[in-house]
Write a protein that holds these residues in place. Structure first.
Motif, short mmCIF file in Angstrom:
data_model
loop_
_atom_site.label_atom_id
_atom_site.label_comp_id
_atom_site.label_asym_id
_atom_site.label_seq_id
_atom_site.Cartn_x
_atom_site.Cartn_y
_atom_site.Cartn_z
N TYR A 1 -40.25 87.83 50.69
CA TYR A 1 -41.51 86.63 49.38
C TYR A 1 -41.68 87.39 48.30
O TYR A 1 -41.70 88.36 47.59
CB TYR A 1 -42.52 87.02 50.80
N TYR A 2 -42.05 86.05 47.56
CA TYR A 2 -42.21 86.78 45.40
C TYR A 2 -42.91 85.42 45.11
O TYR A 2 -43.79 84.44 46.06
CB TYR A 2 -40.90 86.69 45.13
N GLN A 3 -43.54 85.25 43.90
CA GLN A 3 -44.62 84.56 43.49
C GLN A 3 -43.80 84.04 42.25
O GLN A 3 -43.12 84.91 41.55
CB GLN A 3 -45.57 85.27 43.63
N SER B 1 -36.91 86.61 55.89
CA SER B 1 -37.11 86.57 54.74
C SER B 1 -37.53 87.83 53.27
O SER B 1 -37.69 89.02 54.21
CB SER B 1 -38.23 85.35 54.69
N TYR C 1 -48.94 87.56 52.50
CA TYR C 1 -48.72 88.27 51.50
C TYR C 1 -48.78 89.39 50.57
O TYR C 1 -48.10 90.64 50.81
CB TYR C 1 -48.43 87.86 50.45
N ARG D 1 -34.92 83.13 51.92
CA ARG D 1 -34.58 83.14 53.61
C ARG D 1 -32.82 83.40 53.51
O ARG D 1 -32.25 83.35 52.40
CB ARG D 1 -34.43 81.72 54.05
N LEU E 1 -46.29 80.74 46.25
CA LEU E 1 -45.64 81.49 47.28
C LEU E 1 -44.91 80.86 47.31
O LEU E 1 -44.47 80.05 48.51
CB LEU E 1 -47.05 81.95 47.88
N TYR E 2 -43.38 81.94 47.07
CA TYR E 2 -42.06 81.39 47.76
C TYR E 2 -41.53 82.35 49.01
O TYR E 2 -42.14 83.38 48.91
CB TYR E 2 -41.32 81.63 46.62
N GLU E 3 -41.36 81.58 49.72
CA GLU E 3 -39.91 82.48 50.31
C GLU E 3 -38.64 82.18 50.48
O GLU E 3 -37.89 80.89 49.98
CB GLU E 3 -40.80 81.86 52.12
N ASP F 1 -50.66 82.69 54.91
CA ASP F 1 -49.69 83.33 53.77
C ASP F 1 -49.95 84.16 52.61
O ASP F 1 -49.18 85.08 52.84
CB ASP F 1 -48.48 82.17 53.56
#
Length: 349
Positions: free
Chosen positions: A308-310, A306, A251, A319, A315-317, A247
């Motif tokens: 994605y960011y930190q 989706s 990213y 949606r 790490l987050y998704e 993942d």
């Protein structure tokens, strides 16, 4: 330069094992495609990116888009390198059971490419630094310094011309009429490229430089897929990506974009994304009240479902929110398909 330079080696010189050195290039295909949303609309020529392994000659990744000299096509190529090829093939109607059908999920030591705007861009420099990939820009006017991928493109044109004849094939004749005769959309053209990759990776190569050990092994022909397996068994495996780091690697490949954030969630490309799992960001949004703020996120150009960011080293998704404006219908689209769909909606208003 190709005609006059000294030939002091081959594409395999100093290539110790599979996945050590790859060649990458882009090709504007001699074919006109139609829109996936409106079959009467011609949308242009596809750009095919390919990556060829210098040890085995296998095509290890490809991507198809309408973006020439663009990071979208190149980023899609790198994403395709590590994704599950079984799932990728299934998406385009190919049922694959062999784990070695198509080499994937590794990081090359070196990537050879030309001096196109996408290959020498700061964005690719950043991506290469993130994933530990050494980029080598070959001399201008010296296509033979990446001759394997150039040959793969020549073979591709030779093999697909019969399938494209009368369906959008661009010829040098004045009555080509490729735009009027175009029948394939980008999905069907991608299926055609995928079929060629299967053909290429399983085709015996008469001019492969055979080692003494390979000459003794008469049980298998020198096909790219066999040479990949043989090289991995006898010379070592390429640098693979552990499941726990997959993942993060994905990213690192994604392009960075700026989204707006509010109490409705992230807003990007006219779509809303929600993030119920990130409590710290929920608190930040609560403090914004009715205001908005900018936040850097990343997006996979192949699927806009989706973001994605930190946050706090995690790490987050985020949606698509199905409860806002019916955004869930965009979940399976690529970035290109989303823009094409929005353009079509505007034209019909």
């Amino acid at each position: 330069r190709n005609n006059h330079r000294l030939l002091t080696g081959t594409s395999s010189t100093n290539v110790s094992r599979p996945g050590w050195v790859v060649e990458v290039d882009a090709l504007e295909a001699d074919c006109s495609l139609i829109s996936e949303e409106d079959a009467k609309q011609c949308v242009g020529r596809p750009i095919v990116y390919m990556m060829v392994d210098c040890y085995s000659r296998a095509i290890v990744a490809f991507s198809v888009s309408f973006n020439n000299n663009s990071m979208i096509g190149l980023t899609n190529l790198l994403l395709n390198l590590i994704e599950d090829k079984k799932e990728f093939c299934k998406r385009y109607g190919f049922d694959v059971n062999d784990d070695f059908y198509w080499p994937s999920n590794f990081i090359p030591h070196e990537m050879r490419c030309d001096r196109g705007a996408d290959f020498r861009s700061d964005q690719l420099t950043t991506i290469c630094e993130r994933i530990g990939l050494n980029r080598t820009l070959v001399s201008g006017g010296s296509g033979s310094l990446k001759g394997l991928v150039e040959k793969a493109f020549r073979d591709f044109h030779t093999e697909v011309r019969p399938d494209l004849a009368g369906k959008g094939l661009i010829t040098k004749y004045f009555d080509s009429k490729h735009h009027q005769r175009a029948e394939l959309n980008i999905t069907r053209f991608t299926q055609l490229v995928l079929a060629f990759v299967n053909y290429h990776n399983n085709k015996s190569m008469a001019n492969y430089p055979m080692s003494h050990e390979l000459l003794l092994n008469q049980s298998m022909p020198p096909t790219p897929n066999f040479l990949w397996k043989y090289g991995c068994q006898n010379s070592g495996l390429p640098t693979t990506i552990p499941p726990g780091q997959r993942d993060q690697f994905l990213y690192n490949l994604m392009p960075t974009v700026t989204a707006r954030i509010s109490k409705k969630g992230f807003f990007l490309l006219g779509l809303y994304y929600y993030f119920p799992d990130d409590k710290s960001l929920l608190e930040e949004v609560y403090k914004l009240a009715n205001k908005t703020a900018k936040k850097e996120v990343r997006i996979d150009p192949r699927y806009v479902g989706s973001l994605y960011y930190q946050s706090n080293n995690e790490l987050y998704e985020a949606r698509l929110n199905p409860e806002l404006s019916g955004d869930e219908k965009y979940a399976g689209m690529s970035l290109v398909q989303l823009k094409e769909f929005d353009k079509l909606l505007k034209e019909k208003k």
